[in-house]
Design an enzyme around this catalytic site. Sequence first.
Site, PDB file in Angstrom:
ATOM      1  N   LYS A 142       0.802  -1.230   0.000  1.00 37.44           N
ATOM      2  CA  LYS A 142       0.000   0.000   0.000  1.00 37.44           C
ATOM      3  C   LYS A 142       0.836   1.281   0.000  1.00 37.44           C
ATOM      4  CE  LYS A 142      -4.553  -1.344   1.219  1.00 37.44           C
ATOM      5  NZ  LYS A 142      -4.430  -2.779   1.633  1.00 37.44           N
ATOM      6  N   GLU A 184     -10.761   7.269   3.390  1.00 30.41           N
ATOM      7  CA  GLU A 184     -11.506   6.367   4.253  1.00 30.41           C
ATOM      8  C   GLU A 184     -10.656   5.120   4.451  1.00 30.41           C
ATOM      9  OE1 GLU A 184     -11.846   6.535   1.055  1.00 30.41           O
ATOM     10  OE2 GLU A 184     -11.529   4.425   0.523  1.00 30.41           O
ATOM     11  N   SER A 216       1.489  -9.767  -1.090  1.00 24.99           N
ATOM     12  CA  SER A 216       1.183  -8.339  -0.929  1.00 24.99           C
ATOM     13  C   SER A 216       1.476  -7.780   0.452  1.00 24.99           C
ATOM     14  CB  SER A 216      -0.279  -8.076  -1.296  1.00 24.99           C
ATOM     15  OG  SER A 216      -1.140  -8.925  -0.567  1.00 24.99           O
TER      16      SER A 216
END
Length: 400
Positions: A96, A118, A383
């Site tokens: 991320k 959010e 990931s």
Amino acid sequence: MHKQKPYLDNFPNENGYFGKFGGAYIPPELQKPFKEIEEAYQKLSKDFEFLSELKKIRKYYQGRPTPVYFAKNLSNIVGGNIYLKREDLNHTGSHKLNHCMAEALLAKYLGKKKLIAETGAGQHGVALATAAAYFGLECEIHMGEVDIKKEHPNVVKMKILGAKVVPVTKGLKTLKEAVDSAFESYLNDTKNSIFAIGSVVGPHPFPKMVRDFQSVIGFEAKEQFLEMTGKLPDMVTACVGGGSNAMGIFSAFIEDSVELYAVEPAGKGQNLGEHSASLTYGEEGIMHGFNSIMLKDERGEAAPVHSIASGIDYPSVGPEHAYLNSIGRTKIGLCTDEEAVDAFYTLSRLEGIIPALESSHALAFAMKYAKENKGKSILVSLSGRGDKDIDFIIENFPRD
Ligand SMILES: *Cc1c(COP(=O)(O)O)cnc(C)c1O
């Protein structure tokens, strides 16, 4: 960024469409601010200074390139050759940060003071709060009250990093309401703030922008894989929530003869509410400002979804995934909750790597594929790391 092949230049088109998927379905008052972001990105994506600053950040702050690791013990057991692209070793423990740092750098270039977003499980919130701290920007994270209670460690992390966590008390008090609340806050101050979307979803230009920022995963992995083996992998796979880590690793292989498998969470059953396999069971529809394939309830609205991995329980999917799947370039793999837990333990015990439950979906599919396609080489996007999942696993799925 790396030299891009024609596909990446041609998709999406100038209005943000991948075939019929994508676009920007937004209220009139948001059209100007999104246009501003799009124009800035068009310029900066070719700007030497912007690109070299991003490159430096990736190397000296994030710790890139992350390695590609040949999982020897795992490969021996399943009968294929499984390689892991170790995004779990990226700073903050997942992919991320690749797009959060770039989005924050873009905000800085635009003279913005505040990042707004959010978050559901809190992973995007923590990565964005990290980027905000690095760049000295304010950070406002909207989070449903239910999620705040459930995801306590991430809430604490965001606060330590200096972000403001805004509890959302409307409706079901989860992700959907948090998105509405964040958009509302952004609308009140589009001059000083930027909305930082956390995956290859949302209105144009985010699906393209986030894909380009995440493509570092694929371009690094391709070079590393070639250096290690002298060939390209036979198959590349990644889990898909919104689809950013998957588009990131797929980007480098779209024009090669390499199979691409997007793995969707099959959850605990095939009924609505038991899974979040949007591409497998969904239909065309507009949600959160873009046209894609989504799971609808009987009223045609976003259906309730489930996955054991809270980072991939999203009722739609990035428009580029909908497109690539519709033309047959990518295929869908499925992985149940149970198979994900199994892969979680398998990798931990065979390789000493605790994977995120999200990543465990891609891994579980890779293991199934390897058993059915003996001797093939498989590149998996790992990931993220599983530290965030350990309490949940030990409480609910203890093993000796
Ligand atoms: C958020 C998250 C995902 C899902 O996001 P995508 O945009 O689908 O990649 C997958 N894995 C990890 C570790 C995550 O934190």
